[in-house]
Write a protein that holds these residues in place. Sequence first.
Motif, PDB file in Angstrom:
ATOM      1  N   ASP A  11       5.481  44.895  46.258  1.00 25.82           N
ATOM      2  CA  ASP A  11       5.220  45.802  47.372  1.00 25.82           C
ATOM      3  C   ASP A  11       6.516  45.970  48.170  1.00 25.82           C
ATOM      4  N   ASN A  14       6.941  45.025  51.810  1.00 22.91           N
ATOM      5  CA  ASN A  14       6.904  43.621  52.231  1.00 22.91           C
ATOM      6  C   ASN A  14       7.757  42.757  51.305  1.00 22.91           C
ATOM      7  N   SER A  17       8.042  38.815  51.922  1.00 22.39           N
ATOM      8  CA  SER A  17       6.895  37.975  51.554  1.00 22.39           C
ATOM      9  C   SER A  17       6.638  38.031  50.044  1.00 22.39           C
ATOM     10  N   GLU A  18       6.953  39.140  49.406  1.00 23.08           N
ATOM     11  CA  GLU A  18       6.813  39.215  47.949  1.00 23.08           C
ATOM     12  C   GLU A  18       7.772  38.229  47.275  1.00 23.08           C
TER      13      GLU A  18
END
Length: 214
Positions: A11, A14, A17-18
């Motif tokens: 994604d 993001n 965080s990925e």
Amino acid sequence: MKISPSILASDYANLESELKKIESSDYIHVDVMDGHFVPNISIGAPVVSAIKKVCSVPFDVHLMISDPLKYAEDFANAGADIICFHVESDSDTSETIDKILSLGKKAALAVKPGTPVEEVIPYLDRLSMVLVMTVEPGFGGQSFMEGVMPKIEKLRELGYKGEIEVDGGVNAETIRIAAKAGADVFVAGSAVFRSESPKDTIRLLRDNAANAVI
Ligand code: DX5
Ligand code: ZN
């Protein structure tokens, strides 16, 4: 056996965080597409530079671009650890390898499914890795082409000791086929990012590759 998840399937809204989800991987595979060598456009050096600041796993940057010689320095400065370009690109292959090495980075050469592996043989002694594409470059989520395995076997028969990476359609089953043929670095986009637990999937992929060669 090394797993290199492709962030093409992540994604992009993001990325930090990925990247956290795949911090147990061996490399991070970054697909760079210029809309010319392949039909799509993905991301460039500024994004590589931004994510480098939030990730300590080595970056395996796959340049699907027409003129890698022109952009090698940008990607080296952005934090690429391995710079991989296509033997089918417009840049002079030998000159591009020398450029990457002079920038203090590891050089890798990629071959499309239809390109004979013989095209990379003259350069093997300068390459840390050969990328044998198991799909046509340009899109994630395609099916693994088992027919290219003889290229990997050929490189090993020739005594190539560097890393051999496969990219495209790698999952918990197809990874066994590639490992048996002699590959030791596995790119996985959809298989990792479309799974419930990327961390568990990375472990499963690594185990399946290792078990395939016992
Ligand atoms: C294809 C890219 C691949 C792609 C792999 O052009 O080079 O790295 O992200 O995606 P999956 O694993 O989904 O086939
Ligand atoms: Zn790739």
